[in-house]
Design an enzyme around this catalytic site. Structure first.
Site, PDB file in Angstrom:
ATOM      1  N   LYS A 187       0.846  -1.006  -0.024  1.00  0.00           N
ATOM      2  CA  LYS A 187      -0.007   0.067   0.091  1.00  0.00           C
ATOM      3  C   LYS A 187       0.860   1.285   0.001  1.00  0.00           C
ATOM      4  CE  LYS A 187      -4.099   1.893   2.360  1.00  0.00           C
ATOM      5  NZ  LYS A 187      -4.940   1.693   3.445  1.00  0.00           N
ATOM      6  N   SER A 219      -9.726   1.375   2.427  1.00  0.00           N
ATOM      7  CA  SER A 219      -8.911   2.085   1.382  1.00  0.00           C
ATOM      8  C   SER A 219      -7.736   1.398   1.123  1.00  0.00           C
ATOM      9  CB  SER A 219      -8.241   3.305   2.231  1.00  0.00           C
ATOM     10  OG  SER A 219      -7.508   2.908   3.308  1.00  0.00           O
ATOM     11  N   SER A 269     -10.123  -0.838   6.748  1.00  0.00           N
ATOM     12  CA  SER A 269      -9.810  -0.742   5.350  1.00  0.00           C
ATOM     13  C   SER A 269      -8.839  -1.789   4.711  1.00  0.00           C
ATOM     14  CB  SER A 269      -8.564   0.696   5.621  1.00  0.00           C
ATOM     15  OG  SER A 269      -9.559   1.836   5.334  1.00  0.00           O
TER      16      SER A 269
END
Lengths: 468, 473
Positions: free
Chosen positions: A74, A149, A173
């Site tokens: 990420k 996310s 997330s």
């Protein structure tokens, strides 16, 4: 479907597959899928490392436990010499001069980082639609959001664009995109995985989470990235070396949400949830409906406290030492306004503004203080429940993934589907999201006591195997 | 009318490394060389608490008789300024490490307790350097240097008391070794609050805060100026405003920077990156036991040694000076004599060179040797004092100098006698004067005798001998 660490490594060792070829195939898949899972690719470097590992294999040299395993990371986890943007214009050109501790550990075990995965800007959002670099598509159905996310992380694993992915989870997330892309997503006990090098959103909620096709792979990666790190003052003492295969649900008492139908849950999600509960009963578990009194405040507590933390965590982005700098100003104050207005997207600005308002002293921070108190009450309550029961089980998300662009203009929508997710973050408890069946479908979330991650993962492993 | 003065003092702790990272805590380095991702506030970095800084804060708390908190948290204080790398300062808002202490100062009405409300830990910011061509350069070497902020109650009622308080505070911090407390280097920084109350008319002025006072003199001058200004406002019935001002060293006045109401809302919140701190009571006790003797404790002990109050105070002000005194007193076996030498001669030299005792060249051994030479009457006091002036700079052994230069005092009774006889013979007028009651004439005659001996005679001895002759006839 989906790659497994043991299978890939088996092929490497038998000579059936070269690491370099596999890495190449990953990159090909990324281009072919065109999901927008990655913001930056580190192709040259990844192939170089692949060749080195191939050589090590050929020379029968000692190999790290994650040799040749490809990762999507990420883009809010710092990677030395590799741009780390947080999917924001603010950090579009920011190249860290240090690795996050988790990255150091992966590299030391011969893992291969393919690139940096797309996400909602600064991890604020649950669809990737707040990314400055454009949204990620759901690999199962490209018209759908992948969740967020950690959108790119989930999509990359589900779309065979990496074997495993690192995400971060502040209020679901990792688990929610894992559910939307129908893979396994794990949020560890707060303090189990080092946060050093992870760009903070809500720093007392944030943890690095893992996304993979199986519980087994999650544990393999956790055994590398988990455990004490002196660089993280909240790091939990002790090393992580978890084993799987010992857990049985027989005779176990498990708490489940009372009045689940009152939570406005999509029909499909609810049916899948009931199916999972049936499976658990068949495995020998005793399910007991438990009322969590403060559950109805969970979203509010989360919103208040995370916004407050966001407003301070994002204060460092001023464009002076790094990040977006708008040189059109004539005073110090204007400089801040210009760079921060130009560098941040709408959702980020909204949350900073909300947090700033909540912390302003003119109402004696009454909501912030109430949020802190609520957090304590909810934590205490969850602790009591988990003293009486092995786990607390709920659906992961209350919804199925919606169409891309469908809810983009509804800023409040991000706050409502994660009630069960934020429960874990508020209480610092570990949680895992597990698929129930193939395709776009509901997932279940299992929460356990803090630092009983091994038991949690072993139970998840047992549940996962009942599916086969 | 009554003046109320309170102080807020920032003190940089002299730890080796910074508060939350392992960068060097050092004054005067090349800009931006003592920096790392953490103190530059790079994304993803985390603060690691410097245990030594916590220890120093506890030491400071104990030195001012504070209660030490055992459970506390750190907080974030938010504001935007380029020298603040994270956009917030890590500090302690509502759980300061030490509270409820005091310092005793001398006031017009005798000893007075000035209460210390709190001492809390925090980090320093970087420095902005404004260039002549309108640019601002940033130096982050100071960013993250450990600080304590000491806040007094508004218990001081004259600028002089404030100066005393500050002086005393500085001494103690230096004594216990937690800071070098150099105002000129910014390791001691002082802001003052002042207002004036008219108790009869039940009126008071709003508080003014004066910032950036970089010397003791500036503190007193600014307070004197403000005291007058506030009194005048009360007398004239003018409306006052809560404001923040700065001291102008050139025009010798305070200048308003802003009204206090325009000030920042710091939007404090919990610093979740640092776990709550728990300090064991036994650890605090261990620190308490090992705390060095403080100035006021030394002062009391010096008085018990027979030194008068004023001298005991002066001797205990500076730890190095106090140590110098104690060893000298013990070596020569006469505390009063040691005190005299230090207070009259050594201190004059130190003041002349604007030095503290720990900065001087002169060694304890050579100082003691010098006193011994004088005491054993190898040299007379005048010679000794001249020599002190010299060895203060060079730190040479006075015994060697006396030998080399033949400075030894004349001890030959006959030689002294012949000098006295000569002087008496050559100065009949002075003898006449003395007998007519002009006592000063004796001094003149002794001086003449000293001159003839080229300084090697003992003036007391001459005095005695000449007096004998004068009285005899």
């Amino acid at each position: 479907m989906g790659y497994k660490i043991s299978e890939i490594q088996g092929k490497y060792l038998s000579g059936e597959l070269r690491v370099e070829d596999f890495v190449k195939s990953n990159f090909n898949k990324i281009r072919e899928n065109d999901l927008g899972s990655y913001i930056s690719l580190d192709e040259e470097n990844a192939l170089e490392i692949a060749r080195i590992i191939d050589e090590k294999i050929a020379n029968k040299e000692e190999l790290g436990s994650l040799f040749g395993i490809t990762f999507a990371v990420k883009d809010n986890i710092s990677t030395k010499d590799l741009r780390t943007t947080c999917a924001s214009k603010m950090l579009e050109n920011y190249i860290p001069i240090f690795d996050a501790s988790v990255i150091e550990r992966l590299k030391a075990e011969d893992a291969i980082i393919l690139g940096k995965a797309n996400m909602d800007e600064f991890a604020m959002g649950s669809s990737s639609e707040t990314s400055y670099f454009g949204p990620t598509k759901n690999p199962i159905d490209k018209s759908l959001i992948p969740g967020g996310s950690s959108s790119g992380s989930a999509a990359a694993v589900a779309g065979d664009e990496a074997i495993v992915a690192l995400g971060t989870d502040t209020g679901g997330s990792v688990r929610q995109p894992a559910a939307y892309c129908n893979i396994v997503g794990y949020y560890p006990s707060y303090g189990l995985i080092s946060r050093y090098g992870v760009v903070a959103m809500g720093n007392t909620f944030d943890q690095v989470g893992l996304l993979a096709n199986s519980v087994e792979d999650i544990v393999k990666v956790l055994n590398v990235v988990g455990g004490y790190d002196e660089k993280d003052p909240n790091s939990h003492e002790g090393q992580v070396d978890y084993k799987l295969g010992a857990y049985s649900f027989i005779g176990k008492k498990i708490a489940i949400v009372k009045d689940i139908e009152s939570f406005n849950i999509d029909k499909v999600v609810l049916d899948d949830y009931y199916r999972a509960l049936e499976d658990l009963k068949n495995l020998g578990a005793e399910l007991v409906e438990v009322e969590i009194d403060h559950l109805k405040y969970a979203n509010m507590i989360y919103t208040v406290l995370v916004s407050a933390e966001v407003s301070s965590n994002l204060s460092r982005f001023d464009g002076i030492r790094f990040g977006y700098h708008d040189s059109n100003y004539s005073s110090t104050q204007e400089m801040y306004i210009a760079s921060r207005s130009g560098g941040f997207g709408d959702e980020v600005k909204r949350r900073i503004a909300l947090g700033t308002l909540l912390l302003s002293s003119n109402n004696d921070q009454v909501r912030y203080k109430r949020g802190l108190k609520g957090r304590k009450l909810l934590r205490d309550e969850m602790e009591r429940v988990l003293n009486d029961f092995d786990f607390f089980i709920s659906p992961t998300s209350t919804k199925l993934p919606n169409k891309l662009g469908e809810r983009k203009d509804d800023p409040l929508s991000v706050y409502d589907s994660g009630t069960f997710n934020v429960l874990a973050n508020i209480s610092s408890l570990p949680a895992i999201s597990l698929p129930i069946r193939e395709g776009i479908s509901g997932s279940i979330q299992i929460i356990s006591k803090r630092f009983e991650d091994e038991k949690l993962l072993d139970a998840a492993y047992a549940f996962e195997r009942r599916q086969r | 009318m009554k003046t109320l003065i309170g102080l807020e003092i920032h003190v940089e702790l002299s730890t080796l490394s910074k508060m939350f990272c392992s960068c060097l805590n050092e004054f005067g380095s090349v800009p931006n060389t003592n920096v790392c991702p953490t103190c530059l506030g790079m994304p993803g970095t985390l603060p690691l608490m410097n245990k030594k800084a916590v220890k120093y804060a506890i030491m400071a708390g104990l030195a001012f008789d504070c209660d030490i908190r055992t459970d506390m948290k750190m907080d974030r204080k938010k504001y935007f300024y380029p020298d603040l790398t994270k956009g917030y300062q890590i500090t302690q808002a509502d759980t300061p490490i030490a509270t409820n202490g005091y310092i005793e100062v001398d006031s017009e009405d005798g000893p007075k307790k000035i209460r210390i409300r709190r001492i809390h830990m925090e980090e320093d910011t970087g420095k902005s350097i404004h260039t002549d061509d309108g640019h601002t350069l940033m130096d982050y070497n100071r960013a993250g240097v450990p600080l304590i902020e000491i806040v007094s109650e508004p218990d001081m009622s004259t600028p002089e008391e404030a100066r005393e308080f500050l002086e005393n505070l500085k001494q103690r911090l230096k004594y216990i070794g937690v800071s070098d407390v150099k105002m000129e280097e910014g390791s001691l920084r002082c802001d003052v609050n002042i207002n004036v109350v008219d108790e009869e008319r039940k009126l008071k002025t709003h508080i003014s805060e004066i910032k950036n006072l970089n010397s003791f003199k500036a503190v007193t001058k600014a307070l004197e100026y403000e005291e007058k200004r506030h009194k005048k406002m009360l007398e004239n019935g003018e409306e006052s405003f809560k404001d923040t001002r700065r001291w102008d060293d050139v025009d010798l006045k305070t200048v308003k920077m802003r009204n206090k109401e325009e000030g920042n809302d710091y939007r404090y919140s919990v610093e979740g990156d640092i776990p709550n701190l728990h300090i064991e009571k036994s650890y605090i006790e261990e620190i308490r036991i090992n705390l060095p003797e403080l100035p006021y404790q030394k002062e009391k002990r010096f008085k018990d040694m027979g030194i008068d109050e004023k001298d005991a105070k002066t001797l205990s002000k500076n730890r190095a000076l106090a140590d110098f005194f104690e060893v000298t007193a013990e070596e020569i076996g006469d505390p009063k004599l040691a005190a005299n030498w230090i207070l009259s001669d050594l201190l004059r030299r130190l003041n002349e060179y604007e030095m503290e005792a720990d900065e001087m060249n002169l060694s304890l051994d050579n100082f003691i040797n010098l006193i011994k030479l004088a005491e054993e009457k190898v040299i007379n006091n005048n010679v000794a004092k001249k020599l002190l002036r010299e060895i203060f700079e060079t730190n040479e052994d006075p015994r060697v100098l006396v030998k080399e230069r033949g400075l030894g005092q004349m001890r030959d009774g006959d030689a002294l006698k012949s000098i006295v006889d000569e002087v008496v013979k050559e100065n009949p007028q002075s003898i006449e004067d003395y007998r007519n009651g002009k006592d000063r004439a004796l001094g003149f005659l002794v001086g003449q005798a000293m001159k003839k001996s080229r300084g090697k005679g003992n003036p007391q001895e001459f005095n005695k001998m000449i007096l004998e002759i004068l009285e005899k006839n």
